[in-house]
Design a protein around this motif. Sequence first.
Motif, PDB file in Angstrom:
ATOM      1  N   GLY A 113       0.845  -1.180   0.000  1.00 49.29           N
ATOM      2  CA  GLY A 113       0.000   0.000   0.000  1.00 49.29           C
ATOM      3  C   GLY A 113       0.886   1.238   0.000  1.00 49.29           C
ATOM      4  N   ARG A 114       0.377   2.313  -0.564  1.00 49.40           N
ATOM      5  CA  ARG A 114       1.158   3.550  -0.566  1.00 49.40           C
ATOM      6  C   ARG A 114       0.220   4.728  -0.355  1.00 49.40           C
ATOM      7  NH1 ARG A 114       4.920   5.003  -5.624  1.00 49.40           N
ATOM      8  NH2 ARG A 114       2.916   5.038  -6.701  1.00 49.40           N
ATOM      9  N   ALA A 115       0.567   5.556   0.598  1.00 47.25           N
ATOM     10  CA  ALA A 115      -0.151   6.814   0.807  1.00 47.25           C
ATOM     11  C   ALA A 115       0.637   7.922   0.130  1.00 47.25           C
ATOM     12  CB  ALA A 115      -0.289   7.098   2.299  1.00 47.25           C
ATOM     13  N   ARG A 116      -0.061   8.772  -0.586  1.00 48.84           N
ATOM     14  CA  ARG A 116       0.627   9.886  -1.219  1.00 48.84           C
ATOM     15  C   ARG A 116      -0.255  11.120  -1.174  1.00 48.84           C
ATOM     16  NH1 ARG A 116      -0.602  10.793  -6.620  1.00 48.84           N
ATOM     17  NH2 ARG A 116      -2.163   9.392  -7.513  1.00 48.84           N
ATOM     18  N   LEU A 117       0.380  12.253  -1.269  1.00 48.77           N
ATOM     19  CA  LEU A 117      -0.311  13.523  -1.202  1.00 48.77           C
ATOM     20  C   LEU A 117      -0.586  14.017  -2.617  1.00 48.77           C
ATOM     21  CD1 LEU A 117      -1.182  15.283   1.186  1.00 48.77           C
ATOM     22  CD2 LEU A 117       0.890  16.644   0.852  1.00 48.77           C
ATOM     23  N   GLN A 118      -1.863  14.251  -2.921  1.00 49.93           N
ATOM     24  CA  GLN A 118      -2.239  14.739  -4.239  1.00 49.93           C
ATOM     25  C   GLN A 118      -3.186  15.919  -4.072  1.00 49.93           C
ATOM     26  OE1 GLN A 118      -3.778  11.812  -6.901  1.00 49.93           O
ATOM     27  NE2 GLN A 118      -4.366  13.283  -8.463  1.00 49.93           N
ATOM     28  N   MET A 124      -4.778   6.792  -1.108  1.00 46.79           N
ATOM     29  CA  MET A 124      -4.240   5.458  -0.876  1.00 46.79           C
ATOM     30  C   MET A 124      -4.331   4.666  -2.164  1.00 46.79           C
ATOM     31  SD  MET A 124      -4.954   2.023  -0.278  1.00 46.79           S
ATOM     32  CE  MET A 124      -3.997   0.729   0.484  1.00 46.79           C
ATOM     33  N   GLU A 125      -3.247   3.988  -2.522  1.00 47.67           N
ATOM     34  CA  GLU A 125      -3.239   3.176  -3.727  1.00 47.67           C
ATOM     35  C   GLU A 125      -2.411   1.921  -3.497  1.00 47.67           C
ATOM     36  OE1 GLU A 125      -1.594   5.709  -6.683  1.00 47.67           O
ATOM     37  OE2 GLU A 125       0.405   5.742  -5.813  1.00 47.67           O
ATOM     38  N   ARG A 157      14.972   7.098   2.398  1.00 46.39           N
ATOM     39  CA  ARG A 157      14.124   7.956   3.223  1.00 46.39           C
ATOM     40  C   ARG A 157      12.733   7.999   2.600  1.00 46.39           C
ATOM     41  NH1 ARG A 157      13.242  13.023   0.982  1.00 46.39           N
ATOM     42  NH2 ARG A 157      14.626  13.579  -0.741  1.00 46.39           N
ATOM     43  N   TYR A 158      11.755   8.394   3.401  1.00 44.98           N
ATOM     44  CA  TYR A 158      10.378   8.443   2.938  1.00 44.98           C
ATOM     45  C   TYR A 158       9.869   9.872   3.016  1.00 44.98           C
ATOM     46  CZ  TYR A 158      10.683   3.421   3.517  1.00 44.98           C
ATOM     47  OH  TYR A 158      11.073   2.118   3.418  1.00 44.98           O
ATOM     48  N   GLY A 159       9.060  10.244   2.074  1.00 46.08           N
ATOM     49  CA  GLY A 159       8.491  11.575   2.049  1.00 46.08           C
ATOM     50  C   GLY A 159       7.008  11.521   1.778  1.00 46.08           C
ATOM     51  N   GLU A 160       6.363  12.676   1.703  1.00 44.78           N
ATOM     52  CA  GLU A 160       4.921  12.720   1.500  1.00 44.78           C
ATOM     53  C   GLU A 160       4.514  12.217   0.123  1.00 44.78           C
ATOM     54  OE1 GLU A 160       3.989  16.782   2.192  1.00 44.78           O
ATOM     55  OE2 GLU A 160       3.512  16.467   4.306  1.00 44.78           O
ATOM     56  N   HIS A 161       5.457  12.280  -0.832  1.00 47.41           N
ATOM     57  CA  HIS A 161       5.093  11.935  -2.192  1.00 47.41           C
ATOM     58  C   HIS A 161       4.819  10.443  -2.368  1.00 47.41           C
ATOM     59  CE1 HIS A 161       9.478  11.493  -1.866  1.00 47.41           C
ATOM     60  NE2 HIS A 161       9.294  10.454  -2.650  1.00 47.41           N
ATOM     61  N   ASN A 165       2.683   2.159   3.293  1.00 44.63           N
ATOM     62  CA  ASN A 165       1.962   2.069   4.577  1.00 44.63           C
ATOM     63  C   ASN A 165       1.485   0.650   4.855  1.00 44.63           C
ATOM     64  OD1 ASN A 165      -0.039   1.829   2.704  1.00 44.63           O
ATOM     65  ND2 ASN A 165      -1.360   3.425   3.529  1.00 44.63           N
ATOM     66  N   GLY A 166       2.095  -0.316   4.199  1.00 43.87           N
ATOM     67  CA  GLY A 166       1.742  -1.702   4.463  1.00 43.87           C
ATOM     68  C   GLY A 166       2.217  -2.592   3.343  1.00 43.87           C
ATOM     69  N   VAL A 167       2.813  -3.719   3.679  1.00 43.48           N
ATOM     70  CA  VAL A 167       3.326  -4.659   2.685  1.00 43.48           C
ATOM     71  C   VAL A 167       2.353  -5.827   2.584  1.00 43.48           C
ATOM     72  CG1 VAL A 167       5.241  -6.174   2.064  1.00 43.48           C
ATOM     73  CG2 VAL A 167       5.699  -3.991   3.189  1.00 43.48           C
ATOM     74  N   SER A 168       1.975  -6.173   1.391  1.00 43.11           N
ATOM     75  CA  SER A 168       1.055  -7.297   1.209  1.00 43.11           C
ATOM     76  C   SER A 168       1.642  -8.558   1.837  1.00 43.11           C
ATOM     77  CB  SER A 168       0.801  -7.523  -0.286  1.00 43.11           C
ATOM     78  OG  SER A 168       0.201  -6.386  -0.858  1.00 43.11           O
ATOM     79  N   PRO A 169       0.807  -9.360   2.508  1.00 47.11           N
ATOM     80  CA  PRO A 169       1.319 -10.497   3.277  1.00 47.11           C
ATOM     81  C   PRO A 169       1.810 -11.669   2.444  1.00 47.11           C
ATOM     82  CG  PRO A 169      -1.061 -10.446   3.362  1.00 47.11           C
ATOM     83  CD  PRO A 169      -0.644  -9.178   2.681  1.00 47.11           C
TER      84      PRO A 169
END
Length: 543
Positions: A113-118, A124-125, A157-161, A165-169
């Motif tokens: 999963g990935r959270a990003r700012l748009q 969330m995608e 490093r991680y940023g807002e872009h 936020n979660g790795v598929s199991p």
Amino acid sequence: EEVDVRVRLAGSLFGTAGQVRGFHPDAKKAVLAAMLREAGVELRFGCQLASVARSGRRIASCLMATPGAPLRLQAQAWIDGTGDGDLCAMAGAAFRKGRSGDGLLHAYSQSCGRARLQDGTVCMEIVNFDAGWCDPTDPEDLTRARLAGCALLAQRRYGEHARPNGVSPAIGLRQGRHIVTETTIALDDLITGRRYPDAIGTTGCHYDNHAKDMEFECDEAAFWMWACRGWSERTRCEIPYGSLVPCDLDDCWIASRCLGVSESAHHSLRMQRDMQRIGEVAGLAAAAAVRQDVAARALDLGVLRDALRASGAMVGGDEDPADAFGPACGAVDAGQAEDLTSPSAAIAMWRLWRQGVAAIPALIPLLADPQPLVSWRAAAVLGALGEAHAEARLLASLAAREDHPWLRPDGTCRDPERSWRNVVPVWVAALAMLRGSATPASLAVLSALLEDGTLPFHLRITVVQVVAGIATRHRLGAAERTVARALVERARAVQGGPERRDPLAMLDVPPPAERPDDERRAVRIDVSWQLDLAVGRALAALG
């Protein structure tokens, strides 16, 4: 469709429609769990199929390893939803696994999963990229693939872009075994919109083959992808009931991607909507067969279709899925040579190819057509048919490093960088088409091609495959054999590029100004063994 509707409704609990791309995986998990409870299904988690006992053509029992103790199951009907055909294979059913070119299966993914700012909104995608190849029937290879896939998600490093936020199991497996069934769906069925007398639904998609090394795909897949450029063409056909029934078993149905499809057809018939559809069919069919006390292949299809119509899976007596799946690429009528002049000629080329020798007289005159793209298309079809008349035009394409824009049906050009899956320069496709049509006259041009030290790794493989084809089809003289062997050895000796790169890695997007380029990731896999494999085959063909 009920699953999809309920997932959309549940998804609103996780964010607005603009915040969730596709569907939210936790919403789908919740919906599936609720529907199982409503249906009175008994669930046993943490169980692993260990062995299968068979009596004649029937499965007598299955032994399961569970967290508590071994469990032996007995039933009148069985459904294999394992994806890899574990139940059928353990019961002794025949199966195929891996493409004939090099044994590899379709690429796997390690999604996250990935959270990003748009535009100031958190979205969330699901990130889904090809992470490599894996044999899902090998526990050690599954472990290796899981570790390798997770490692690709690491960032300095991680940023807002782009914040994972979660790795598929589990890794996303696209292919495993294919069980040999009463009916096998072929790529031609999908392209020509075949209808079956025992149809139980419809499948439709574009040709979602992730392979970039088409030189190891089967000839028809390479022709459709590289010569016809058919990756994005819509395909559709009916799903026959026989593709869910193993040839070797009377009391088992398939409800997963291991159903009866050819290697080349699999890439289109493996989607979630397909699995949901055949799962419903398998469940209803198994129940009906138990009530009728008949083998799977003897089931009264009228009863099954009535149940499918009652559930909404089939519309009326003759399902018409045009709105849901799009039009089929083409009917089974013969193609016309003049169709090669249209901007997008994928279907015309395929129809002419499937005609076989009957199409040759109309294609040969087009080799002299003043439009280079038309003459090239004619040569590509002839080359795929193994016709030596194609050789001169295909060799000219190699010598000139010929290319043409990839055209849409309306005549406008597609951006090749956005169509990376099946857009290769036409001279690259010409090289692939020479594998079945080249004569010893090609050796000089192939030698000149290898003089270019920048020739990509996979094209050196294709050159070697062309040489192997020449040696297999023609009786070579001593001098020709010497040239051919030297050419193969040179292809192996050229240094550089023994890897494939996947342009769909997690961070392979244009980076924002604040993110340095060195944080972009791409999948790199050493595939030098593929060249060794091609060389070994060529040397064997040369004696």
